[in-house]
Structures are given as structure tokens and as C-alpha cells.
Scaffold this active site. Structure first.
Site, PDB file in Angstrom:
ATOM      1  N   ASP A 162      42.881  41.939  24.470  1.00  0.00           N
ATOM      2  CA  ASP A 162      43.067  41.858  25.920  1.00  0.00           C
ATOM      3  C   ASP A 162      44.520  41.451  26.211  1.00  0.00           C
ATOM      4  O   ASP A 162      45.045  40.511  25.602  1.00  0.00           O
ATOM      5  CB  ASP A 162      42.102  40.831  26.513  1.00  0.00           C
ATOM      6  CG  ASP A 162      42.043  40.904  28.027  1.00  0.00           C
ATOM      7  OD1 ASP A 162      41.205  41.662  28.537  1.00  0.00           O
ATOM      8  OD2 ASP A 162      42.837  40.198  28.688  1.00  0.00           O
ATOM      9  N   ASN A 170      50.808  43.313  37.324  1.00  0.00           N
ATOM     10  CA  ASN A 170      50.527  44.176  38.472  1.00  0.00           C
ATOM     11  C   ASN A 170      51.047  43.570  39.769  1.00  0.00           C
ATOM     12  O   ASN A 170      51.652  44.260  40.605  1.00  0.00           O
ATOM     13  CB  ASN A 170      49.017  44.425  38.583  1.00  0.00           C
ATOM     14  CG  ASN A 170      48.526  45.511  37.633  1.00  0.00           C
ATOM     15  OD1 ASN A 170      49.258  46.435  37.303  1.00  0.00           O
ATOM     16  ND2 ASN A 170      47.294  45.391  37.185  1.00  0.00           N
ATOM     17  N   HIS A 175      51.505  48.315  40.247  1.00  0.00           N
ATOM     18  CA  HIS A 175      50.503  48.912  39.362  1.00  0.00           C
ATOM     19  C   HIS A 175      51.109  49.943  38.413  1.00  0.00           C
ATOM     20  O   HIS A 175      50.558  50.196  37.337  1.00  0.00           O
ATOM     21  CB  HIS A 175      49.386  49.540  40.186  1.00  0.00           C
ATOM     22  CG  HIS A 175      48.493  48.534  40.841  1.00  0.00           C
ATOM     23  ND1 HIS A 175      47.493  47.872  40.173  1.00  0.00           N
ATOM     24  CD2 HIS A 175      48.472  48.043  42.112  1.00  0.00           C
ATOM     25  CE1 HIS A 175      46.880  47.030  40.986  1.00  0.00           C
ATOM     26  NE2 HIS A 175      47.458  47.112  42.174  1.00  0.00           N
ATOM     27  N   ASP A 179      50.245  50.188  34.527  1.00  0.00           N
ATOM     28  CA  ASP A 179      49.899  51.418  33.813  1.00  0.00           C
ATOM     29  C   ASP A 179      50.813  51.633  32.612  1.00  0.00           C
ATOM     30  O   ASP A 179      50.366  52.032  31.526  1.00  0.00           O
ATOM     31  CB  ASP A 179      49.995  52.617  34.750  1.00  0.00           C
ATOM     32  CG  ASP A 179      48.909  52.621  35.813  1.00  0.00           C
ATOM     33  OD1 ASP A 179      47.960  51.827  35.690  1.00  0.00           O
ATOM     34  OD2 ASP A 179      49.030  53.400  36.773  1.00  0.00           O
ATOM     35  N   GLU A 205      42.343  46.041  31.177  1.00  0.00           N
ATOM     36  CA  GLU A 205      43.345  45.767  30.147  1.00  0.00           C
ATOM     37  C   GLU A 205      42.708  45.453  28.801  1.00  0.00           C
ATOM     38  O   GLU A 205      43.359  44.932  27.896  1.00  0.00           O
ATOM     39  CB  GLU A 205      44.230  44.592  30.572  1.00  0.00           C
ATOM     40  CG  GLU A 205      43.545  43.246  30.640  1.00  0.00           C
ATOM     41  CD  GLU A 205      42.865  42.956  31.973  1.00  0.00           C
ATOM     42  OE1 GLU A 205      42.753  41.775  32.315  1.00  0.00           O
ATOM     43  OE2 GLU A 205      42.466  43.916  32.662  1.00  0.00           O
TER      44      GLU A 205
END
Length: 306
Positions: A162, A170, A175, A179, A205
Site C-alpha cells: 500500500d 492527491n 489526481h 495516477d 493504492e
């Protein structure tokens, strides 16, 4: 006709230039690039290539030898080497006395349909953002692997991974940066893992990795190497350089019980949350289960260093 039409002699069927083509229509020439004079007298086998399905060809050959009609989908090759797909329908042709003298092959170009079918299949298996296996396909592969190792009593380990502080990325950079971080992580993992290890995006994630033929201690080494590589591989996003870290939980398969896959993932998830609680950017290992001790007893030759 819009479909390609090929007429070939019914006999002989065997030989380097058999069956012999006696007629093709303009649609055939348009699809294949072979002019009428170039292809007449030759065999339809000139259209076959390295990826043409041998099993399909055998099925067509068996039907033709029995003088029976046959329908199939086949990958052929044009004169310039371009591969194309056809739906082919082959039927016997009889003369006035009822004797079969030729076969007619009606061929419809289905290349666009096949490409669309392949794209849909790819979308069903791959996470569009990262290119890694998506959750559904990854879990299918993991369940297959669990069944295999339980049957043959081989070791298997799972890593739950994670990204730390992903929401902050973010919120701070947008965002698009999040990404980019996900794509970057998938790329780094691909560079560290072996060819038979599988890394998939499980959602958000969170990523999962299963490492076949590896016991708990070996998987811990993989996880620590992966954690260090990610920490040493900052993400460059526009004018910014973002430091990425991950928390990783490691577990080995419990070979007894019906819920091997679920138990394996749960053990790794719990270890990953312990890594989060321990301050992040670290690796935690689940308590070894039966799989670890059995793997070392039954498979002493398994290397723990990956």
C-alpha cells in the site's frame, strides 16, 4: 460478392501444391494482395503462417478428406505478410453426375471484429491505468496458483502493498499526480520481481503480489528489496519530485483448510496494517503457518533468496 471466394480441386488433396486453386474472385485479391494469375495453380496453404492454428487446420483437413462441409475461423497471411482473420465456410461442389470435383471456400474478413474481441478481453484482465492485472484477473490467477501449490505441497507467499500517504499526494498535487504514482509503482515492481511473480492492482493504492516457489523468509527478502527500490525511485511529476514509500505485509500459504486464498490475503493485509501502525515505509511479516514449516521440510532445495 463482398466475401472472398476460392475454388480448388477436390483431388489431389495431398502434396506440396495441393489442393490446386482454379478460381478466386476480386474480393479475394483485395484482401490478400494476390492477383488472379499469381494464385491460380497454387495451394491455399500459401496463406498460412506461423500463427495459423494447427488444430483448426487439422479439423478442416479431416472434413475435406471426408468430403464434408466445414466452417471455421482462421488466421491467414496476405502477400505482404500482414496477418488477417477470416470466417471460412468450405463446401463441396458436385458435377452433373453428382461427383464431388471441387471445393468452394467462402471467406469473410473478420479482422476488425477479432481485434475488438481481443481488446475487450484485455480490458477484462488489465487495469487500464497501470497495465497490471486488475483485481478480478489477479484473484483468478492467485486462486489457480493456490490450488496448484496445495496439490503439490509447494511454498507460496503473498505481499500486500500500500502506498503511504497516497491521499496527501492527491490533495497536494492533484489526481493526475496520484495516477502517475500508481503507474510508477507498477513499473518499479515489474523491474524488481521475477518473471513468474505476479503483481496486480487490487484497488485504490493497494497492490497484491504473489511469489511462487518462495517461502516466508524468501518473500521477506523480496519485500525488503522492493521497499528499498521504491524509496530510492522518486517520482518526477512536472516540476516536482515526489518521494514514494510503501508499507508491505508478507504472508505464506496455509496449506490446510478450504480458504487458502482468503486466509493468505488476510494474513498479508493484517501484516501490512501493522507496518502502517509501525510508522510506514517498512515490512511486517505474518506469523508463519503450516506452509512455511512444511515447505522447508518437504522441499529443502527451495531457495529462500530470490
Amino acid at each position: 460478392a463482398n466475401d472472398a471466394i476460392v475454388i480448388a480441386k477436390a483431388k489431389p488433396l495431398e502434396g506440396p501444391n495441393s489442393p490446386e486453386i482454379v478460381f478466386v474472385n476480386p474480393a479475394f485479391s483485395q484482401i490478400t494482395g494476390y492477383a488472379f494469375d499469381e494464385i491460380v495453380g497454387r495451394t491455399p496453404r500459401v496463406l498460412q503462417g506461423p500463427e495459423t492454428c494447427r488444430k483448426t487446420l487439422d479439423r478442416i483437413g479431416a472434413a475435406v478428406r471426408q468430403l464434408q462441409p466445414v466452417r471455421a475461423e482462421l488466421l491467414n497471411y496476405a502477400k505482404d505478410g500482414r496477418a488477417y482473420w477470416i470466417e471460412v465456410n468450405i463446401v463441396p461442389l458436385r458435377n452433373k453426375s453428382g461427383r464431388i470435383t471441387h471445393f468452394a471456400s467462402i471467406q469473410r474478413d473478420i479482422t476488425a471484429h477479432k481485434h475488438m474481441e481481443q481488446q475487450l478481453q484485455e480490458l477484462a484482465r488489465v487495469d487500464a491505468l497501470t497495465g497490471a492485472p486488475n483485481r478480478r484477473h489477479f484473484l483468478e490467477c492467485l486462486r489457480d496458483e493456490v490450488r496448484r501449490v496445495q496439490r503439490y505441497r509447494r511454498p507460496l507467499a503473498f505481499l500486500s502493498l500500500d502506498i503511504d500517504h497516497f491521499k496527501k499526494i492527491n490533495d497536494t498535487y492533484g489526481h493526475a499526480a496520484g495516477d502517475a504514482a500508481l503507474r510508477h509503482l507498477a513499473m518499479v515492481c515489474a523491474g524488481v520481481l521475477r518473471q513468474n511473480d505476479v503483481c496486480g492492482r487490487l484497488g485504490g493504492e493497494e497492490f497484491g503480489i504473489f511469489v511462487p516457489e518462495t517461502n516466508l523468509s524468501g518473500a521477506e527478502l523480496v519485500a525488503r528489496r522492493l521497499r528499498a527500490r521504491i524509496e530510492d525511485s522518486p517520482l518526477r511529476f512536472g516540476r516536482h519530485t515526489l518521494a514514494l514509500t510503501v508499507s508491505i505485509g508478507v504472508a505464506a500459504l496455509m496449506q490446510q483448510g478450504k480458504n487458502g486464498t482468503e486466509q493468505l490475503m488476510q494474513d498479508a493485509d493484517e501484516a501490512m496494517y501493522r507496518a502502517k501502525n509501525a510508522g510506514r515505509n517498512c515490512v511486517e511479516v505474518a506469523p508463519p503457518r503450516l506452509a512455511e514449516s512444511e515447505a522447508q521440510t518437504l522441499s529443502p532445495s527451495v531457495t529462500t533468496v530470490v
